[in-house]
Every structure is written in structure tokens, then in C-alpha cells.
Scaffold this active site. Structure first.
Site, PDB file in Angstrom:
ATOM      1  N   SER A 184      -5.417  19.111  19.348  1.00  0.00           N
ATOM      2  CA  SER A 184      -5.055  18.027  19.024  1.00  0.00           C
ATOM      3  C   SER A 184      -5.853  17.515  18.034  1.00  0.00           C
ATOM      4  O   SER A 184      -5.866  16.301  17.245  1.00  0.00           O
ATOM      5  CB  SER A 184      -5.249  17.022  20.036  1.00  0.00           C
ATOM      6  OG  SER A 184      -6.369  16.993  20.595  1.00  0.00           O
ATOM      7  N   GLY A 215     -18.149  22.228  22.272  1.00  0.00           N
ATOM      8  CA  GLY A 215     -18.944  23.120  21.080  1.00  0.00           C
ATOM      9  C   GLY A 215     -17.699  23.662  20.436  1.00  0.00           C
ATOM     10  O   GLY A 215     -17.761  23.478  18.963  1.00  0.00           O
ATOM     11  N   ASP A 267     -14.923  14.984  20.667  1.00  0.00           N
ATOM     12  CA  ASP A 267     -15.524  16.322  19.608  1.00  0.00           C
ATOM     13  C   ASP A 267     -14.869  16.074  18.224  1.00  0.00           C
ATOM     14  O   ASP A 267     -15.601  16.376  17.208  1.00  0.00           O
ATOM     15  CB  ASP A 267     -14.665  17.408  20.239  1.00  0.00           C
ATOM     16  CG  ASP A 267     -15.289  17.702  21.707  1.00  0.00           C
ATOM     17  OD1 ASP A 267     -16.381  17.280  21.942  1.00  0.00           O
ATOM     18  OD2 ASP A 267     -14.608  18.259  22.647  1.00  0.00           O
ATOM     19  N   ASN A 308     -14.249   7.844  13.064  1.00  0.00           N
ATOM     20  CA  ASN A 308     -13.339   7.053  13.945  1.00  0.00           C
ATOM     21  C   ASN A 308     -11.682   7.385  13.712  1.00  0.00           C
ATOM     22  O   ASN A 308     -10.868   7.460  14.696  1.00  0.00           O
ATOM     23  CB  ASN A 308     -13.281   5.573  13.575  1.00  0.00           C
ATOM     24  CG  ASN A 308     -14.546   4.821  14.315  1.00  0.00           C
ATOM     25  OD1 ASN A 308     -14.948   5.645  15.386  1.00  0.00           O
ATOM     26  ND2 ASN A 308     -15.055   3.774  13.918  1.00  0.00           N
TER      27      ASN A 308
HETATM   28  O1  RIB Z   1     -14.759  16.983  25.228  1.00  0.00           O
HETATM   29  C1  RIB Z   1     -13.687  17.823  25.847  1.00  0.00           C
HETATM   30  C2  RIB Z   1     -13.995  19.082  26.330  1.00  0.00           C
HETATM   31  O2  RIB Z   1     -14.982  18.845  27.453  1.00  0.00           O
HETATM   32  C3  RIB Z   1     -12.927  19.857  27.019  1.00  0.00           C
HETATM   33  O3  RIB Z   1     -12.337  20.915  25.942  1.00  0.00           O
HETATM   34  C4  RIB Z   1     -13.591  20.877  28.163  1.00  0.00           C
HETATM   35  O4  RIB Z   1     -13.623  22.160  27.873  1.00  0.00           O
HETATM   36  C5  RIB Z   1     -14.987  19.957  28.204  1.00  0.00           C
HETATM   37  O5  RIB Z   1     -15.897  20.800  27.770  1.00  0.00           O
END
Ligand code: RIB
Length: 304
Positions: free
Chosen positions: A289, A42, A250, A274
Site C-alpha cells: 500500500s 525495514g 513506514d 504526512n
Molecule cells: O509497520 C508495519 C509492519 O510491522 C508490518 O509489515 C509487520 O511486518 C511489522 O513489522
């Protein structure tokens, strides 16, 4: 136009060990480097969207320990609004021990702590903010009863939603039905489908219960597949050298939300996503990152 996005989700302190190769069960291997950083799907999505220029409000829950400070540090540095984050002094902030090998692949364990204490009243408190948003983005590293509740709240308020069903185990059919856009990776799609599948498009289509629902399946180095009840198409990604794939999903979800909130067509928003994910894997860390807007635009427009 500035995209207004509400992210409901987790914050975890990431405890990352970098190594040549992953240990096998029962084996000890030497690590090359260790780092502690801000993580949680999140929070990573909130930070990544803020770096892309969106106006972000985060709804989440932290524990009473020092790891919570990592959250406030990154949110304040990146301009993520945390008015709707509450703290629970009795429990620990979420943590995620992470292993990353020399090819950039990772293995993650999440110990969710305070994230599991997110309550309906945390969503209710942010109702007005949700109503003003272009999109609500949510994942599954929180109290799972809140996922359908938040999606239903957004639906009542006419706000479009993205459910990143990660981790996917035990996902409720209600959440899957409520979300407007589902963004599983292949492993999550397999879990949601109840086992191995032959074809990504058919497996993803089986999750869709409404004509206006879309699945965008992330496929790592191949890109992402858009699936609706009528159509499917593959959006290839950008070739890069992967250093650490943590947080790529993310950055993808964040950029997808930003692109759609800014009015991009779905195919363009997926290409934009992408580009963000490709840049993310070229650097170590999760939230750290996530790429900035100028770099994502340069890759996205440069390759058109
Ligand atoms: O998507 C990567 C994340 O997955 C990491 O930052 C870790 O905390 C888990 O939630």
C-alpha cells in the site's frame, strides 16, 4: 536529485486477517479475508522510499524458508538493492500475524526469526554504501545490538540518521542519543518515556540530548508534531478514508527520509511524509500500500 538512502531493518512475511472487530482475550471471531504479503518495518520503508524515486540499499537478514522469496520478489520489482542482505538457512524468515478491523486499525505480533541474526559484519560489509548515502534509516525489529552499531557507523561517516523506535520496548539510551531524528508514534513515545505523559512536546523533548536532534512524533489522523529543544509545531495531515493503517508509519518514515535527502526543509518533509502516510492507509497491506511518487506529489502540491 536522486536521494540515496540505506535502510537497515527487518523483513517479515505478513499474515493478515481482516475482520469486523478485534477478538477479546479468549474470544474467537470470524475473519472476512486473509492475505499474505511482504512486510517488516525495514523492508516496508525501503520499498516505500524506492516508490518515491530514491536509490535504496537494504541491509537485512532472511531465513531459509519460502517466505524469503516474498522479499526478493518485492525488492526486485521495486528496484531495492539487496546486495547486503544475507540468508541464514537454519532459522525462519520473520513473520508477522496481523489483525485488521473494519476501521482500519491493526494489532501486530512480530516473530523476528532471521532478523535477530543481523550481525556487525553485515553493517561493515556495507560501509562504503553507507558512506555514499544521504541518509540511513533504521528501526528496532532486528538484533538490537546492531541498532547503535549502525547509527555509530553512519555518524562516523557523516551520514544523517532516522531512528524509527518501533517496537520501542527496551530501547537503549545510546541509540536514542545517537540518532539525528527520532520518529516514535504516541505509544512508542509513552514506552520510551517510561509511562503516560501529559504533553507530547515535553515527553519528546525529554528524549533529546543534543541541540541538533529532532523528534517527529506521528499522531495518526492528527498529523505529526516536530519537537526540538527550542521549538515545537504540529503539521496536520490530509483527510482520507482509512481502510488499513498497517505500514502507514513506514510510508511516513520513508517519505521523511526521501524529502530530507532531496533537500526539503524539515516542515516540508514532514508534510510530504504526512501525504505518503495518508495515501498508504487508503489501501490494504503494508509494503503493497506504499504510494508512488506521482500520487504523493499530487496530494502534497495539490493542497499547498
Ligand atoms: O509497520 C508495519 C509492519 O510491522 C508490518 O509489515 C509487520 O511486518 C511489522 O513489522
Amino acid at each position: 536529485m536522486t536521494a540515496k538512502i540505506v535502510v537497515v531493518g527487518s523483513f517479515n512475511a505478513d499474515l493478515v486477517s481482516y475482520m469486523e472487530r478485534m477478538p477479546r482475550p479468549g474470544e474467537t471471531v470470524h475473519g472476512k479475508r486473509f492475505a499474505t504479503g511482504a512486510g517488516g518495518k525495514g523492508s516496508n520503508q525501503a520499498v516505500a522510499a524506492a516508490r518515491l524515486g530514491a536509490d535504496i540499499s537494504f541491509i537485512g537478514r532472511l531465513g531459509g524458508d519460502v517466505f524469503a522469496n516474498l522479499a526478493y520478489e518485492i525488492w526486485d520489482a521495486e528496484g531495492v538493492n539487496h546486495d547486503f542482505v544475507s540468508r541464514d538457512e537454519e532459522v525462519a524468515t520473520g513473520v508477522a500475524p496481523i489483525l485488521v478491523d473494519s476501521s482500519g486499525e491493526n494489532m501486530i505480533v512480530v516473530v523476528l526469526g532471521a532478523n535477530l541474526r543481523l550481525r556487525q559484519r553485515d553493517i561493515d560489509a556495507a560501509r562504503e554504501r553507507i558512506a555514499e548515502a544521504d541518509m540511513l534509516v533504521i528501526q528496532r525489529e532486528i538484533n538490537l545490538a546492531i541498532v547503535p552499531y549502525a547509527l555509530r557507523t553512519a555518524k562516523e561517516l557523516g551520514v544523517r540518521t532516522i531512528l524509527n523506535p518501533a517496537p520501542a520496548d527496551g530501547a537503549s539510551p545510546e541509540s536514542i542519543q545517537l540518532a539525528d531524528i527520532l520518529t516514535p508514534n504516541e505509544i512508542e513515545l509513552e514506552t520510551l518515556s517510561g509511562g503516560a505523559f501529559d504533553d507530547v512536546a515535553s515527553a519528546a523533548r525529554a528524549l533529546l540530548s543534543r541541540a541538533d536532534q529532532t523528534a517527529v512524533v506521528t499522531l495518526g489522523a492528527q498529523g505529526a508534531r516536530i519537537v526540538t529543544q527550542e521549538e515545537t509545531s504540529l503539521t496536520p495531515t490530509f483527510a482520507v478514508e482509512a481502510v488499513d493503517t498497517t505500514g502507514a508509519g513506514d510510508s511516513f518514515n520513508a517519505a521523511l527520509a526521501v524529502g530530507l535527502a532531496e533537500g526539503m526543509a524539515l516542515g516540508d518533509a514532514v508534510r510530504f511524509a504526512n501525504a505518503a502516510a495518508a495515501l498508504c492507509v487508503t489501501k490494504p497491506g503494508a509494503a503493497d500500500s506504499a504510494p508512488c511518487r506521482a500520487d504523493v506529489d499530487a496530494l502534497y502540491f495539490g493542497a499547498q
